[in-house]
Design a protein around this motif. Structure first.
Motif, PDB file in Angstrom:
ATOM      1  N   GLY A 157       0.817  -1.206   0.000  1.00  0.00           N
ATOM      2  CA  GLY A 157       0.000   0.000   0.000  1.00  0.00           C
ATOM      3  C   GLY A 157       0.849   1.254   0.000  1.00  0.00           C
ATOM      4  N   GLY A 158       0.242   2.338  -0.394  1.00  0.00           N
ATOM      5  CA  GLY A 158       0.938   3.614  -0.368  1.00  0.00           C
ATOM      6  C   GLY A 158       0.205   4.665  -1.159  1.00  0.00           C
ATOM      7  N   ALA A 159       0.750   5.861  -1.115  1.00  0.00           N
ATOM      8  CA  ALA A 159       0.137   6.970  -1.856  1.00  0.00           C
ATOM      9  C   ALA A 159       0.384   6.811  -3.356  1.00  0.00           C
ATOM     10  CB  ALA A 159       0.704   8.301  -1.363  1.00  0.00           C
ATOM     11  N   PRO A 215      -3.320   1.564  -3.796  1.00  0.00           N
ATOM     12  CA  PRO A 215      -3.157   3.009  -3.605  1.00  0.00           C
ATOM     13  C   PRO A 215      -4.125   3.522  -2.537  1.00  0.00           C
ATOM     14  CG  PRO A 215      -4.329   2.564  -5.645  1.00  0.00           C
ATOM     15  CD  PRO A 215      -3.917   1.236  -5.084  1.00  0.00           C
ATOM     16  N   SER A 216      -3.626   4.417  -1.706  1.00  0.00           N
ATOM     17  CA  SER A 216      -4.464   4.941  -0.628  1.00  0.00           C
ATOM     18  C   SER A 216      -5.544   5.861  -1.173  1.00  0.00           C
ATOM     19  CB  SER A 216      -3.603   5.684   0.396  1.00  0.00           C
ATOM     20  OG  SER A 216      -2.927   6.758  -0.215  1.00  0.00           O
ATOM     21  N   GLY A 217      -6.636   5.881  -0.453  1.00  0.00           N
ATOM     22  CA  GLY A 217      -7.735   6.785  -0.785  1.00  0.00           C
ATOM     23  C   GLY A 217      -7.506   8.105  -0.086  1.00  0.00           C
ATOM     24  N   ASN A 218      -8.319   8.378   0.911  1.00  0.00           N
ATOM     25  CA  ASN A 218      -8.147   9.590   1.719  1.00  0.00           C
ATOM     26  C   ASN A 218      -7.134   9.288   2.806  1.00  0.00           C
ATOM     27  OD1 ASN A 218     -10.147  11.083   0.318  1.00  0.00           O
ATOM     28  ND2 ASN A 218     -11.716   9.938   1.415  1.00  0.00           N
ATOM     29  N   PRO A 219      -5.929   9.817   2.682  1.00  0.00           N
ATOM     30  CA  PRO A 219      -4.864   9.452   3.613  1.00  0.00           C
ATOM     31  C   PRO A 219      -5.048  10.057   5.003  1.00  0.00           C
ATOM     32  CG  PRO A 219      -4.093  11.131   2.091  1.00  0.00           C
ATOM     33  CD  PRO A 219      -5.492  10.763   1.665  1.00  0.00           C
ATOM     34  N   VAL A 220      -4.481   9.360   5.983  1.00  0.00           N
ATOM     35  CA  VAL A 220      -4.560   9.806   7.365  1.00  0.00           C
ATOM     36  C   VAL A 220      -3.510  10.874   7.641  1.00  0.00           C
ATOM     37  CG1 VAL A 220      -4.337   9.063   9.767  1.00  0.00           C
ATOM     38  CG2 VAL A 220      -5.385   7.549   8.087  1.00  0.00           C
ATOM     39  N   PHE A 221      -2.302  10.672   7.129  1.00  0.00           N
ATOM     40  CA  PHE A 221      -1.177  11.521   7.508  1.00  0.00           C
ATOM     41  C   PHE A 221      -0.860  12.628   6.506  1.00  0.00           C
ATOM     42  CE2 PHE A 221      -0.380   7.434   9.679  1.00  0.00           C
ATOM     43  CZ  PHE A 221      -0.445   7.888  10.979  1.00  0.00           C
ATOM     44  N   SER A 263      -6.975   9.899  -7.811  1.00  0.00           N
ATOM     45  CA  SER A 263      -6.982   8.437  -7.747  1.00  0.00           C
ATOM     46  C   SER A 263      -6.983   7.775  -9.115  1.00  0.00           C
ATOM     47  CB  SER A 263      -8.198   7.955  -6.956  1.00  0.00           C
ATOM     48  OG  SER A 263      -8.119   8.386  -5.629  1.00  0.00           O
ATOM     49  N   GLU A 264      -7.817   8.274 -10.017  1.00  0.00           N
ATOM     50  CA  GLU A 264      -7.907   7.659 -11.341  1.00  0.00           C
ATOM     51  C   GLU A 264      -6.573   7.684 -12.073  1.00  0.00           C
ATOM     52  OE1 GLU A 264     -11.115   9.274 -13.643  1.00  0.00           O
ATOM     53  OE2 GLU A 264     -12.602   8.717 -12.150  1.00  0.00           O
ATOM     54  N   LYS A 265      -5.862   8.788 -11.994  1.00  0.00           N
ATOM     55  CA  LYS A 265      -4.553   8.903 -12.658  1.00  0.00           C
ATOM     56  C   LYS A 265      -3.518   8.010 -11.987  1.00  0.00           C
ATOM     57  CE  LYS A 265      -5.345  11.869 -15.916  1.00  0.00           C
ATOM     58  NZ  LYS A 265      -5.475  11.367 -17.265  1.00  0.00           N
ATOM     59  N   ARG A 266      -3.542   7.939 -10.655  1.00  0.00           N
ATOM     60  CA  ARG A 266      -2.595   7.074  -9.952  1.00  0.00           C
ATOM     61  C   ARG A 266      -2.828   5.610 -10.318  1.00  0.00           C
ATOM     62  NH1 ARG A 266      -3.155   7.307  -4.285  1.00  0.00           N
ATOM     63  NH2 ARG A 266      -5.193   8.273  -4.539  1.00  0.00           N
ATOM     64  N   ILE A 267      -4.086   5.202 -10.392  1.00  0.00           N
ATOM     65  CA  ILE A 267      -4.407   3.822 -10.771  1.00  0.00           C
ATOM     66  C   ILE A 267      -3.975   3.557 -12.210  1.00  0.00           C
ATOM     67  CG2 ILE A 267      -6.313   2.221 -11.220  1.00  0.00           C
ATOM     68  CD1 ILE A 267      -7.641   3.513  -8.679  1.00  0.00           C
ATOM     69  N   GLU A 268      -4.207   4.507 -13.083  1.00  0.00           N
ATOM     70  CA  GLU A 268      -3.771   4.372 -14.472  1.00  0.00           C
ATOM     71  C   GLU A 268      -2.251   4.198 -14.547  1.00  0.00           C
ATOM     72  OE1 GLU A 268      -3.731   7.353 -18.283  1.00  0.00           O
ATOM     73  OE2 GLU A 268      -5.548   7.354 -17.052  1.00  0.00           O
ATOM     74  N   MET A 269      -1.512   5.009 -13.787  1.00  0.00           N
ATOM     75  CA  MET A 269      -0.050   4.906 -13.772  1.00  0.00           C
ATOM     76  C   MET A 269       0.408   3.578 -13.162  1.00  0.00           C
ATOM     77  SD  MET A 269       1.372   8.746 -12.946  1.00  0.00           S
ATOM     78  CE  MET A 269       0.414   9.001 -11.464  1.00  0.00           C
ATOM     79  N   ARG A 309      -9.578  -0.590  -3.927  1.00  0.00           N
ATOM     80  CA  ARG A 309     -10.593  -0.570  -2.853  1.00  0.00           C
ATOM     81  C   ARG A 309     -10.497   0.662  -1.960  1.00  0.00           C
ATOM     82  NH1 ARG A 309     -10.671  -5.741   0.185  1.00  0.00           N
ATOM     83  NH2 ARG A 309      -9.822  -6.619  -1.711  1.00  0.00           N
ATOM     84  N   GLU A 310      -9.280   1.094  -1.625  1.00  0.00           N
ATOM     85  CA  GLU A 310      -9.167   2.249  -0.729  1.00  0.00           C
ATOM     86  C   GLU A 310      -9.558   3.551  -1.429  1.00  0.00           C
ATOM     87  OE1 GLU A 310      -5.594   2.634   1.519  1.00  0.00           O
ATOM     88  OE2 GLU A 310      -5.928   0.756   2.577  1.00  0.00           O
ATOM     89  N   THR A 311      -9.330   3.640  -2.717  1.00  0.00           N
ATOM     90  CA  THR A 311      -9.684   4.864  -3.437  1.00  0.00           C
ATOM     91  C   THR A 311     -11.197   5.012  -3.588  1.00  0.00           C
ATOM     92  OG1 THR A 311      -9.551   3.878  -5.656  1.00  0.00           O
ATOM     93  CG2 THR A 311      -7.511   4.805  -4.740  1.00  0.00           C
ATOM     94  N   LEU A 312     -11.917   3.920  -3.416  1.00  0.00           N
ATOM     95  CA  LEU A 312     -13.378   3.958  -3.537  1.00  0.00           C
ATOM     96  C   LEU A 312     -14.078   4.337  -2.238  1.00  0.00           C
ATOM     97  CD1 LEU A 312     -13.876   0.715  -5.683  1.00  0.00           C
ATOM     98  CD2 LEU A 312     -13.795   3.096  -6.467  1.00  0.00           C
ATOM     99  N   LYS A 313     -13.350   4.332  -1.141  1.00  0.00           N
ATOM    100  CA  LYS A 313     -13.943   4.659   0.157  1.00  0.00           C
ATOM    101  C   LYS A 313     -14.191   6.157   0.269  1.00  0.00           C
ATOM    102  CE  LYS A 313     -11.882   0.802   2.593  1.00  0.00           C
ATOM    103  NZ  LYS A 313     -10.942   0.370   3.632  1.00  0.00           N
ATOM    104  N   LYS A 314     -15.273   6.506   0.935  1.00  0.00           N
ATOM    105  CA  LYS A 314     -15.619   7.921   1.125  1.00  0.00           C
ATOM    106  C   LYS A 314     -14.800   8.556   2.242  1.00  0.00           C
ATOM    107  CE  LYS A 314     -18.890   7.906  -1.939  1.00  0.00           C
ATOM    108  NZ  LYS A 314     -18.419   8.155  -3.278  1.00  0.00           N
ATOM    109  N   GLY A 315     -14.552   7.815   3.297  1.00  0.00           N
ATOM    110  CA  GLY A 315     -13.831   8.356   4.442  1.00  0.00           C
ATOM    111  C   GLY A 315     -12.332   8.103   4.355  1.00  0.00           C
ATOM    112  N   VAL A 316     -11.692   8.233   5.499  1.00  0.00           N
ATOM    113  CA  VAL A 316     -10.261   8.017   5.614  1.00  0.00           C
ATOM    114  C   VAL A 316      -9.954   6.527   5.466  1.00  0.00           C
ATOM    115  CG1 VAL A 316      -8.291   8.203   7.191  1.00  0.00           C
ATOM    116  CG2 VAL A 316      -9.980  10.044   7.081  1.00  0.00           C
ATOM    117  N   SER A 317      -8.850   6.223   4.811  1.00  0.00           N
ATOM    118  CA  SER A 317      -8.420   4.836   4.627  1.00  0.00           C
ATOM    119  C   SER A 317      -7.492   4.431   5.764  1.00  0.00           C
ATOM    120  CB  SER A 317      -7.664   4.688   3.305  1.00  0.00           C
ATOM    121  OG  SER A 317      -8.490   5.021   2.233  1.00  0.00           O
ATOM    122  N   PHE A 318      -7.773   3.286   6.369  1.00  0.00           N
ATOM    123  CA  PHE A 318      -6.916   2.743   7.415  1.00  0.00           C
ATOM    124  C   PHE A 318      -6.453   1.350   7.014  1.00  0.00           C
ATOM    125  CE2 PHE A 318      -9.569   5.748   9.827  1.00  0.00           C
ATOM    126  CZ  PHE A 318      -8.578   6.479  10.481  1.00  0.00           C
TER     127      PHE A 318
END
Length: 160
Positions: A9-11, A39-45, A53-59, A75-84
């Protein structure tokens, strides 16, 4: 015992050759069933991602397209809230048989703040950690494994 499933996982903000090189390096020493790149969705830090997200997934799809048994998981990019990480690991656990082994792959920079992650000790009950240093960079921590020579040196990159 079944082969481990890697979760990397990561940004990935931005994706670069070091990400794919890292996966190739660890595939040479660990026999993974598969590796999920998450790839992370809404990051914590961080406040936000520089690249959406779409561009990161494409890359990521381009960067990993020729590497066997590596799958991009959005999966994490599809979440509405923060990803843990703990929540993502629990999702994987629910999708596989009870005895499936998981290995969380992270850089030493992420590991340095690991104890600040949500439910970090529970993460250790759900998966092993594979901590990788950046090439030609010293480790920011020591461990018994490193001190006892249990890590693997890959020409400037150390895996513990």
């Amino acid at each position: 015992m079944s082969k481990t499933i890697g979760i990397f996982g990561g940004a990935f903000d931005p994706v670069h050759i070091g990400h794919s090189k890292l996966v190739l390096d660890i595939q040479n020493i660990i026999d993974f069933e598969k590796i999920f790149v998450v790839p992370s969705g809404n990051p914590v830090f961080k406040d936000s991602h520089f690249i959406d997200s779409e561009k990161r997934i494409e890359m990521l799809n381009i960067a990993f397209k020729d590497i066997e048994n590596v799958y991009i998981d959005n999966r994490e990019t599809l979440k509405k809230g923060v990803s843990f990480t703990i929540e993502t690991l629990k999702e994987y656990r629910s999708e596989y048989r009870k005895e499936q082994h998981f290995s969380l792959i992270l850089g030493h920079d992420a590991f340095a703040s690991f104890k600040s992650w949500k439910n970090w000790s529970e993460i250790l009950n759900l998966s092993s950690l594979i901590v990788v240093s950046r090439p030609n960079c010293c480790l920011l921590y020591t461990s018994d494994a490193a001190d006892e020579g249990l890590g693997v040196d890959l020409g400037g990159r150390r895996i513990i």
